[in-house]
Design a protein around this motif. Structure first.
Motif, PDB file in Angstrom:
ATOM      1  N   TYR A  20       0.833  -1.216   0.000  1.00  0.00           N
ATOM      2  CA  TYR A  20       0.000   0.000   0.000  1.00  0.00           C
ATOM      3  C   TYR A  20       0.862   1.258   0.000  1.00  0.00           C
ATOM      4  CZ  TYR A  20      -2.751   3.807   2.011  1.00  0.00           C
ATOM      5  OH  TYR A  20      -3.333   5.018   2.256  1.00  0.00           O
ATOM      6  N   VAL A  21       1.840   1.305   0.900  1.00  0.00           N
ATOM      7  CA  VAL A  21       2.681   2.501   0.992  1.00  0.00           C
ATOM      8  C   VAL A  21       3.512   2.674  -0.279  1.00  0.00           C
ATOM      9  CG1 VAL A  21       4.518   3.628   2.288  1.00  0.00           C
ATOM     10  CG2 VAL A  21       2.741   2.381   3.506  1.00  0.00           C
ATOM     11  N   MET A  32       1.365   4.401  -2.773  1.00  0.00           N
ATOM     12  CA  MET A  32       1.280   5.821  -2.443  1.00  0.00           C
ATOM     13  C   MET A  32       2.588   6.518  -2.778  1.00  0.00           C
ATOM     14  SD  MET A  32      -1.732   6.665  -1.346  1.00  0.00           S
ATOM     15  CE  MET A  32      -1.304   8.305  -0.729  1.00  0.00           C
ATOM     16  N   THR A  54       0.740  14.280  -0.142  1.00  0.00           N
ATOM     17  CA  THR A  54      -0.570  13.615  -0.112  1.00  0.00           C
ATOM     18  C   THR A  54      -1.704  14.629  -0.092  1.00  0.00           C
ATOM     19  OG1 THR A  54       0.385  11.746   1.081  1.00  0.00           O
ATOM     20  CG2 THR A  54      -2.012  11.961   1.132  1.00  0.00           C
ATOM     21  N   SER A  88      -1.523   4.751   8.756  1.00  0.00           N
ATOM     22  CA  SER A  88      -1.904   6.167   8.717  1.00  0.00           C
ATOM     23  C   SER A  88      -0.721   7.021   8.285  1.00  0.00           C
ATOM     24  CB  SER A  88      -2.410   6.619  10.091  1.00  0.00           C
ATOM     25  OG  SER A  88      -3.573   5.915  10.439  1.00  0.00           O
ATOM     26  N   THR A 100       0.202   6.623   4.643  1.00  0.00           N
ATOM     27  CA  THR A 100      -0.617   7.363   3.693  1.00  0.00           C
ATOM     28  C   THR A 100       0.065   8.673   3.309  1.00  0.00           C
ATOM     29  OG1 THR A 100      -2.633   6.376   4.620  1.00  0.00           O
ATOM     30  CG2 THR A 100      -2.917   8.385   3.333  1.00  0.00           C
ATOM     31  N   GLN A 101       0.949   9.138   4.165  1.00  0.00           N
ATOM     32  CA  GLN A 101       1.664  10.391   3.897  1.00  0.00           C
ATOM     33  C   GLN A 101       3.065  10.158   3.340  1.00  0.00           C
ATOM     34  OE1 GLN A 101       0.580  13.732   6.557  1.00  0.00           O
ATOM     35  NE2 GLN A 101       0.100  12.143   8.035  1.00  0.00           N
ATOM     36  N   PRO A 158      -6.673   5.438   5.845  1.00  0.00           N
ATOM     37  CA  PRO A 158      -6.283   4.678   4.645  1.00  0.00           C
ATOM     38  C   PRO A 158      -7.212   4.809   3.445  1.00  0.00           C
ATOM     39  CG  PRO A 158      -5.843   3.389   6.596  1.00  0.00           C
ATOM     40  CD  PRO A 158      -6.598   4.600   7.064  1.00  0.00           C
ATOM     41  N   GLY A 181      -6.083   7.425   1.018  1.00  0.00           N
ATOM     42  CA  GLY A 181      -5.041   6.981   0.113  1.00  0.00           C
ATOM     43  C   GLY A 181      -5.585   6.097  -0.990  1.00  0.00           C
ATOM     44  N   TYR A 209     -15.065   7.735  -0.504  1.00  0.00           N
ATOM     45  CA  TYR A 209     -14.316   7.729   0.758  1.00  0.00           C
ATOM     46  C   TYR A 209     -15.229   7.385   1.929  1.00  0.00           C
ATOM     47  CZ  TYR A 209     -12.395   9.355   5.101  1.00  0.00           C
ATOM     48  OH  TYR A 209     -12.019   9.404   6.417  1.00  0.00           O
ATOM     49  N   ILE A 224      -8.907   0.418   2.071  1.00  0.00           N
ATOM     50  CA  ILE A 224      -8.073   0.735   0.911  1.00  0.00           C
ATOM     51  C   ILE A 224      -8.624   0.080  -0.357  1.00  0.00           C
ATOM     52  CG2 ILE A 224      -5.789   0.393  -0.121  1.00  0.00           C
ATOM     53  CD1 ILE A 224      -4.695   0.488   2.813  1.00  0.00           C
TER      54      ILE A 224
END
Length: 444
Positions: free
Chosen positions: A84-85, A88, A99, A228, A231-232, A357, A360, A392, A415
């Motif tokens: 996931y990261v 992103m 983000t 969390s 996501t950034q 999440p 993202g 969302y 996600i």
């Protein structure tokens, strides 16, 4: 690059248009000339995830599973988190944006304020929790009982972290470069001491679980440790020279780094019945090294946190500088710690890990549908993108429902649903568009 993300967000000094106002480009794309080498990016992201409080999650897992089942859980959770990261991070490298600024294109210029408030506000809360933790653990180590002593430590530590964050990427790189190897060395030493306690590796493997936990909850715990903050990840990967560099740096930080901290915490819980290596060092009589581990680790991690709410504030108030928001957020977080609120924030902030999440997920889905070749420089985001806000809301609700009924892995559900719905609705409502020149040179 011939234009900025939005006409009003000109990231240059009016007196000298060639000089950027903020060298970290908090609200404009990072130009290719300012991108960093892979080693630098990997150091920053690894330093971000080498975070001792993560060990507490590992401690909960260590007593609930046999060793090999524990390794399976950590591997599965870390793989989900890392994937996931990495997605992103790739989007951040491709666009050169943070983000919260990318959220303008997915949620609209007004709708993106949701992302700024959620991400920035959560990070300020975590900043306060860590500042309070530093004060409490330092007082515990040195036998200080007065409030004034704890408060002095909190304020001094906060000033140090705030200055580092104001220096931006460069400050976080140097702190990570110095502190991360030392922290990993101390952690490995404690692991060797732990193995001595249980009769070596064979003794560790033979230890039987003392508590119970479902596989789904365990994997959720691993994913939730940094989903969390992950996501950034674009806040840092936007400095990558290529998309592939961003992906590998994220995998090193969030799969390897975060996975190691969970494993270290689990081993500490199995052998010393304490997941936090700082407290293990205290118990071993190594108070000085415990304080080194405490300050070195939380300094760099909280500086990253301060940087995150600084760029979120710059987007929220549409300003080209992050520094005023870094300072303001640090003051708020420190006040929270000084008033003792940090002792009651952790559960609330952890709950937000369910709701962040899906943000993202929407950004990833939108990128895959519309921005894979770059954001057209003549594109102006609409004020509110209601369809993506609805996606969302649905994804966040389903993630929350999953947690309430303990079915599935809440962050992963949020996600996947967000990506799937965003892409599905795009197919339904898509209209032909003309391809414009990209906002930056394409990045491999």
């Amino acid at each position: 690059m011939s234009s900025t993300v939005e006409p009003m967000m000109v990231g240059t000094d009016p007196a000298d248009p060639g000089r950027p106002i903020d060298p970290d480009y908090p609200v404009t794309p990072v130009p290719l000339s300012a991108r960093k080498p892979f080693f630098s990016l990997a150091v920053v992201l690894l330093g971000f995830t080498i975070f001792t409080p993560t060990m507490l999650a590992g401690a909960a897992l260590g007593t609930a599973f046999s060793f090999w089942n524990l390794m399976m859980v950590i591997a599965a959770g870390s793989a989900i988190l890392g994937a996931y990261v990495a997605m992103m991070g790739y989007v951040g490298a491709r666009t050169g944006l943070t983000t919260v600024v990318m959220a303008r294109y997915s949620f609209g210029t007004r709708g993106s304020k949701l992302a700024s408030v959620l991400l920035g506000g959560t990070q300020i809360g975590w900043y306060g929790v860590i500042i309070g933790t530093i004060g409490d653990l330092t007082a515990q180590a040195l036998g200080w009982e007065s409030y004034a002593a704890r408060a002095s430590v909190m304020i001094a530590a906060s000033i140090l972290m705030c200055i580092t964050a104001c220096y931006g990427y460069r400050g976080m790189y140097w702190v990570s470069l110095v502190s991360t190897p030392l922290i990993l060395a101390l952690a490995c030493w404690v692991v060797f001491r732990s193995l001595d306690e249980v009769g070596g590796f064979s003794g560790l493997v033979s230890v039987q679980p003392e508590t119970t936990m479902t596989i789904a909850l365990a994997i959720t715990t691993v994913v939730g440790t940094f989903v969390s903050a992950g996501t950034q990840a674009p806040n840092w990967t936007r400095f990558a020279r290529t998309g592939s560099q961003a992906v590998w740096a994220c995998m090193i930080g969030f799969l390897v780094g975060n996975g190691l901290m969970i494993l270290f915490g689990a081993i500490g819980a199995i052998t010393f019945h304490e997941g936090d290596f700082v407290l293990i060092l205290y118990n071993l009589g190594l108070v000085g090294w415990g304080l080194v581990l405490l300050f070195g680790n939380l300094w760099k991690s909280n500086a990253d946190t301060a940087y995150a709410f600084g760029v979120a504030g710059a987007e929220l108030f549409r300003k080209p500088r992050k520094t005023p928001f870094v300072i303001g957020g640090c003051v708020i977080g420190t006040v929270l710690a000084l008033t003792g609120v940090h002792n009651h924030l952790v559960d609330y902030l952890s709950l937000l890990g369910t709701f962040i999440p899906p943000l993202g997920g929407v950004i990833i889905g939108d990128f895959l549908c519309r921005w894979r070749r770059g954001i057209p420089e003549d594109h102006a985001p609409r004020p509110v993108h209601w369809r993506h806000l609805a996606v969302y809301a649905i994804a966040a609700f389903l993630a929350w429902l999953s947690g309430e009924f303990e079915v599935g892995i809440p962050p992963l559900i949020g996600i996947v649903v967000a990506i799937g719905l965003t892409m599905g609705l795009h197919r339904v409502f898509a209209t032909p568009t003309t391809t414009s020149r990209e906002i930056a040179t394409p990045i491999a």
